[in-house]
Design an enzyme around this catalytic site. Structure first.
Site, PDB file in Angstrom:
ATOM      1  N   ASP A  86      17.474   1.312  -2.882  1.00 33.13           N
ATOM      2  CA  ASP A  86      16.148   0.723  -3.102  1.00 33.13           C
ATOM      3  C   ASP A  86      15.226   1.651  -3.803  1.00 33.13           C
ATOM      4  OD1 ASP A  86      14.321  -1.638  -2.901  1.00 33.13           O
ATOM      5  OD2 ASP A  86      13.583  -0.552  -1.095  1.00 33.13           O
ATOM      6  N   ASP A 108      14.125   1.312 -10.550  1.00 32.25           N
ATOM      7  CA  ASP A 108      12.814   0.980 -10.803  1.00 32.25           C
ATOM      8  C   ASP A 108      11.925   1.678 -11.779  1.00 32.25           C
ATOM      9  OD1 ASP A 108      10.185  -0.080 -10.458  1.00 32.25           O
ATOM     10  OD2 ASP A 108       9.824   0.327  -8.447  1.00 32.25           O
ATOM     11  N   GLU A 138      13.581  -3.887 -12.287  1.00 37.82           N
ATOM     12  CA  GLU A 138      12.360  -4.431 -11.886  1.00 37.82           C
ATOM     13  C   GLU A 138      11.333  -4.762 -13.137  1.00 37.82           C
ATOM     14  OE1 GLU A 138       8.660  -4.134  -8.802  1.00 37.82           O
ATOM     15  OE2 GLU A 138      10.431  -2.999  -8.351  1.00 37.82           O
ATOM     16  N   GLY A 214       8.537  -8.397   1.265  1.00 36.01           N
ATOM     17  CA  GLY A 214       8.561  -9.559   1.954  1.00 36.01           C
ATOM     18  C   GLY A 214       7.815  -9.515   3.350  1.00 36.01           C
ATOM     19  N   ASN A 234      13.210  -8.604   0.391  1.00 34.59           N
ATOM     20  CA  ASN A 234      12.917  -7.385   0.620  1.00 34.59           C
ATOM     21  C   ASN A 234      12.278  -6.968   1.927  1.00 34.59           C
ATOM     22  OD1 ASN A 234      14.700  -6.673  -1.511  1.00 34.59           O
ATOM     23  ND2 ASN A 234      13.508  -4.573  -1.854  1.00 34.59           N
ATOM     24  N   THR A 237       8.606  -2.975   6.488  1.00 30.67           N
ATOM     25  CA  THR A 237       7.572  -2.754   7.385  1.00 30.67           C
ATOM     26  C   THR A 237       7.740  -3.689   8.539  1.00 30.67           C
ATOM     27  OG1 THR A 237       6.254  -2.346   5.487  1.00 30.67           O
ATOM     28  CG2 THR A 237       4.997  -2.769   7.583  1.00 30.67           C
TER      29      THR A 237
END
Length: 286
Positions: A86, A108, A138, A214, A234, A237
């Protein structure tokens, strides 16, 4: 390269597209978290994406240890499992993960000018293709912090549909992460997903679309985005919050005694519960 049975992101997202759902991509940073994620997926019978960034990789002792950690948690899984990198910002990290056994990587380069983003993303895709490793790119930038990337303001640089088409055509990626109003981390503003922008992107880009940030996004908005073409969401948290609360609360219980089981098991159970709730949401079950 460690021999594993991870499936590619492209393969997993094809299943999601056929079902008209999204798959959860859940951050992990230890064996216990990975095990909780896989167990939740098995209980619901849906494919799952184990993902981690550089911070989590370093916490697990490096790229090879990360692959081994994920493999231990997923080797006997009854559902397809993707191991995904990620938010990598360098070719070198993507290359190391490809060589070590990841089945999917995200480069990214969204903080770079468009042409530089295209060039770096294309380089990663070219490297990944012979290994059967999927690549996520991205375009557009999310509010909040992800590693060294900081973006301020809820309307900052949402994805342009025309640029998205050119980006996909020139890079050779397998899925596209877009910015349509979510944020990394905990929200400091009221989220409102730009479904109209998502529709315009989807009209032009004929591949799975990814929603980052998300955690904390209202269920009805996430599900509306899934109905309009989002195929990967994703989550990080929300898992951390669930585990942190469980870890704290169990120590307040009368008669609590410290042991590995008493202290850590409630947090793992909380992680699994959080993951399953999200999976049900993404499968339009809740």
């Amino acid at each position: 390269m460690m021999k594993t049975n991870f499936v590619s992101m492209k393969e997993a997202l094809k299943i999601a597209d056929e079902r008209g759902i999204a798959l959860g991509a859940f951050e992990f940073w230890s064996y216990e978290v990975a095990r909780a994620i896989v167990a939740g997926a098995e209980e619901l019978g849906v494919p799952v994406i184990l993902q981690c960034g550089l911070t989590e990789i370093e916490r697990m002792g490096g790229v090879e240890n990360t692959v081994a950690t994920a493999y231990m948690a997923a080797k006997d899984a009854s559902v397809p499992v993707v191991l995904h990198l990620d938010h990598a910002t360098t070719f070198e990290l993507c290359n190391a993960c490809i060589n070590a056994g990841f089945s999917s990587v995200m480069i990214d380069a969204s903080a770079l000018p468009f042409e530089e983003n295209v060039a770096l993303t294309r380089k990663v895709a070219h490297r990944a293709r012979p290994f059967g490793v999927s690549v996520e790119g991205e375009l557009g930038r999310l509010v909040g912090e992800e590693g060294d990337i900081i973006v301020k303001g809820p309307e900052a640089a949402q994805t342009d549909p025309d640029e998205a088409l050119e980006y996909v055509q020139r890079t050779g990626i397998d899925c596209l992460a877009v910015s349509i109003g979510t944020a990394h981390g905990q929200y400091t503003f009221e989220p409102k997903l730009n479904i109209g922008r998502l529709d315009r992107i989807k009209e032009k880009v004929k591949m799975p679309i990814v929603l980052h940030g998300g955690s904390g996004t209202p269920c009805e908005q996430v599900q509306e985005a899934i109905r309009h073409g989002i195929r990967k969401v994703n989550i990080c948290t929300d898992i951390q919050i669930a585990m942190g609360k469980a870890y704290t609360e169990v120590q307040k219980q009368e008669g609590f005694r410290y042991s590995a089981k008493n202290l850590w098991e409630p947090a793992e159970i909380a992680a699994k519960s959080c993951v399953m709730d999200k999976m049900k949401m993404f499968a339009l079950m809740a």
